[in-house]
Design an enzyme around this catalytic site. Structure first.
Site, mmCIF file in Angstrom:
data_model
loop_
_atom_site.group_PDB
_atom_site.id
_atom_site.type_symbol
_atom_site.label_atom_id
_atom_site.label_comp_id
_atom_site.label_asym_id
_atom_site.label_seq_id
_atom_site.Cartn_x
_atom_site.Cartn_y
_atom_site.Cartn_z
ATOM 1 N N ASP A 1 0.849 -1.191 0.000
ATOM 2 C CA ASP A 1 0.000 0.000 0.000
ATOM 3 C C ASP A 1 0.884 1.240 0.000
ATOM 4 O OD1 ASP A 1 -3.059 0.753 0.560
ATOM 5 O OD2 ASP A 1 -1.771 2.185 1.602
ATOM 6 N N ASN B 1 -2.564 12.960 -4.165
ATOM 7 C CA ASN B 1 -3.661 13.421 -5.024
ATOM 8 C C ASN B 1 -4.119 14.824 -4.654
ATOM 9 O OD1 ASN B 1 -3.975 11.300 -6.844
ATOM 10 N ND2 ASN B 1 -5.290 10.138 -5.460
ATOM 11 N N HIS C 1 -4.611 14.580 -9.416
ATOM 12 C CA HIS C 1 -4.828 13.168 -9.738
ATOM 13 C C HIS C 1 -3.942 12.681 -10.882
ATOM 14 C CE1 HIS C 1 -8.206 12.274 -7.052
ATOM 15 N NE2 HIS C 1 -8.563 13.547 -7.229
ATOM 16 N N ASP D 1 -1.804 9.420 -10.593
ATOM 17 C CA ASP D 1 -1.807 8.306 -11.548
ATOM 18 C C ASP D 1 -0.388 7.958 -11.981
ATOM 19 O OD1 ASP D 1 -4.533 8.118 -11.409
ATOM 20 O OD2 ASP D 1 -4.927 9.080 -13.343
ATOM 21 N N GLU E 1 -4.753 2.381 -4.357
ATOM 22 C CA GLU E 1 -3.300 2.465 -4.221
ATOM 23 C C GLU E 1 -2.726 1.196 -3.599
ATOM 24 O OE1 GLU E 1 -4.956 4.469 -0.454
ATOM 25 O OE2 GLU E 1 -5.506 4.291 -2.558
#
Length: 249
Positions: A120, A128, A133, A137, A163
């Site tokens: 994680d 973000n 975002h 990404d 994530e």
């Protein structure tokens, strides 16, 4: 015979159409030879030539169109299959395909099937929120690349959540799984160098669980998830694992 057809479909479309046309010409000429040798022997040579020309004019464009449609259907089927099993952003397996592949490994093994890693990205929401975002990404893609570069060829790596990533390591013991998890941990720390913004950190928390004899996949994943939670609770940016005899509540 199947191997022959597989080789045929690997050829270029024009070559496939040419082979089909040659087969059609040979078949038509053989039939012409058979019938005309009996009934019209005086016109045999001329009619064989005419039959070949007519067959080429009809067979090649027909076979080319037909094979092009077949190739399009095959390509679309391959794309649909890939879309059904692949995470569109990272190119890793998706959750559904991971679950199926991991279950297959457990089903085919009598003893311990290996190990599971839950990975994680720490504080991903902050990335973000602070950088957008698009940059988030990009971090996901780079982390996926770091995971892909860290695992073995036989390992099953997937993005299973926003994530969160999972790796099933068939046949892995604890030392092997630890080495891989530590490579992932280190390589993910280096991901920030590939981003477009300064100030991004890309540490990960990892839960590592060994599969036990007769343990179900659900129980194995719950155990790995519990270890991931312990890693986060202990301050993140670390690997937490069970001992071979330990069971996580």
């Amino acid at each position: 015979m199947r191997a022959l057809f597989d080789r045929f479909y690997k050829l270029r479309l024009w070559a496939q159409a040419l082979i089909v046309t040659a087969f059609a010409v040979a078949s038509a000429d053989l039939l012409t030879l058979f019938f005309y040798a009996i009934f019209f022997s005086d016109r045999l040579a001329l009619d064989i030539v005419l039959t070949a020309i007519i067959t080429v004019l009809v067979a090649y464009p027909t076979s080319y169109v037909f094979l092009s449609k077949t190739a399009t259907v095959a390509r679309l089927a391959a794309e649909l299959d890939k879309a059904a099993t692949t995470d569109f952003l990272t190119g890793l397996r998706n959750r559904r395909d991971f679950m199926q592949a991991a279950q297959d490994e457990i089903d085919r093994t009598d003893g311990s099937a290996g190990a599971v890693l839950f990975v994680d990205i720490d504080h991903f929401k902050q990335i973000n929120d602070q950088f957008g975002h698009a940059e988030g990404d990009r971090v996901l893609v780079l982390v996926a690349e770091a995971i892909r570069a860290s695992v073995r060829e036989t390992d099953i790596a997937a993005r299973v959540g926003g994530e969160e990533f999972a790796i099933f390591m068939p046949g892995a013991d604890l030392p092997t799984a630890r080495r891989v998890s530590e490579r992932i941990w280190l390589n993910c720390r280096l991901v920030a160098r590939g981003t477009d913004r300064g100030g991004i950190t890309t540490t990960v928390s990892i839960g590592l669980s060994l599969h036990r004899v007769s343990q179900s996949l659900d129980d194995l994943l719950k155990e790995a998830d519990s270890l991931l939670y312990k890693a986060k609770k202990a301050g993140r940016d670390r690997v937490v694992h069970t001992l071979p005899h330990e069971v996580v509540a």
